[in-house]
Scaffold this motif. Structure first.
Motif, short mmCIF file in Angstrom:
data_model
loop_
_atom_site.label_atom_id
_atom_site.label_comp_id
_atom_site.label_asym_id
_atom_site.label_seq_id
_atom_site.Cartn_x
_atom_site.Cartn_y
_atom_site.Cartn_z
N UNK A 38 -5.50 0.43 7.95
CA UNK A 38 -5.23 0.51 6.53
C UNK A 38 -4.12 -0.68 6.14
N UNK A 39 -4.56 -1.85 6.06
CA UNK A 39 -3.81 -2.75 5.67
C UNK A 39 -3.61 -3.31 4.11
N UNK A 40 -4.61 -2.56 3.30
CA UNK A 40 -4.49 -2.95 1.94
C UNK A 40 -3.27 -2.37 1.12
N UNK A 41 -3.20 -2.45 -0.11
CA UNK A 41 -2.41 -1.84 -0.90
C UNK A 41 -3.18 -0.99 -1.96
N UNK A 42 -3.80 -1.38 -2.81
CA UNK A 42 -4.53 -0.68 -4.02
C UNK A 42 -5.76 -0.01 -3.63
N UNK A 43 -6.47 -0.76 -2.81
CA UNK A 43 -7.82 -0.22 -2.50
C UNK A 43 -7.53 0.98 -1.29
N UNK A 44 -8.20 2.02 -1.78
CA UNK A 44 -7.75 3.06 -0.75
C UNK A 44 -9.36 3.78 -0.26
N UNK A 45 -9.29 3.83 1.07
CA UNK A 45 -10.44 4.35 1.78
C UNK A 45 -10.86 5.67 1.04
N UNK A 46 -12.19 5.96 0.82
CA UNK A 46 -12.76 7.22 0.11
C UNK A 46 -12.01 8.55 0.90
N UNK A 47 -12.00 8.44 2.52
CA UNK A 47 -11.39 9.55 3.19
C UNK A 47 -10.15 9.77 2.67
N UNK A 48 -9.14 9.06 2.39
CA UNK A 48 -7.98 9.46 1.97
C UNK A 48 -8.14 9.98 0.50
N UNK A 49 -8.92 9.50 -0.27
CA UNK A 49 -9.17 10.05 -1.79
C UNK A 49 -9.80 11.55 -1.48
N UNK A 50 -10.52 11.72 -0.67
CA UNK A 50 -11.15 13.15 -0.32
C UNK A 50 -9.82 14.12 0.17
N UNK A 51 -9.27 13.56 1.00
CA UNK A 51 -7.81 14.52 1.50
C UNK A 51 -6.95 14.75 0.58
#
Length: 164
Positions: A134-147
């Motif tokens: 997870x090296x980005x800042x504003x783009x969030x992996x969908x798995x973290x949105x789901x969590x």
């Protein structure tokens, strides 16, 4: 330069900066410039880190584009605006919200911001140069949105109903 062109260049630069920040973080900061970035991955009592030099580098690039950009008459002035806008958002989201370097913005209950915080905490699980994710800042992996959504639903379900 039309206002629409200036806005388009600024917006495109801001969007590109998310990719650029991810690329630089993953391959340069966790690569040859680890000696500067390492300070961000270890606890220390200092208010300033070596890693903060990256702000100065991008601030300097942005300032040079402003100064030579003919007060908005040249396209690169608006590239400087996009870099500065991204840097401002980066500061408030990363340094203030996530790391709490200034104590005026407490943790948010917003699902997106909570997911972003989770992703960043995952990045910091390792204190070494290798093994981070997870090296980005504003783009969030969908798995973290789901969590984050699941956590919010659990919290809501566990809260007492005070409306009666």
């Amino acid at each position: 330069m039309t206002a629409l062109a200036a806005f388009g260049i600024t917006l495109a630069t801001f969007g590109f900066m998310e990719f650029w920040a991810w690329f630089m973080h993953k391959f340069v900061q966790h690569g040859p410039l680890w000696f500067l970035h390492r300070s961000h991955h270890v606890r220390h009592p200092h208010p300033v880190e070596r890693n903060d030099l990256f702000f100065l580098i991008y601030g300097g690039i942005s300032a040079a584009l402003f100064i030579t950009g003919d007060n908005g008459g040249r396209w690169w002035f608006w590239v400087g605006v996009g870099i500065a806008a991204y840097g401002t958002v980066y500061f408030f989201v990363h340094d203030v919200l996530i790391h709490g370097r200034l104590r005026f913005w407490k943790k948010s209950q917003n699902t997106y911001l909570r997911a972003l915080n989770m992703a960043h905490k995952t990045h910091h699980k390792t204190t070494g140069r290798d093994g981070s994710a997870e090296f980005g800042l504003l783009w969030v992996s969908p798995k973290y949105l789901q969590l984050a959504r699941q956590q919010a639903q659990k919290k809501k379900a566990a809260a007492p109903d005070l409306s009666r």
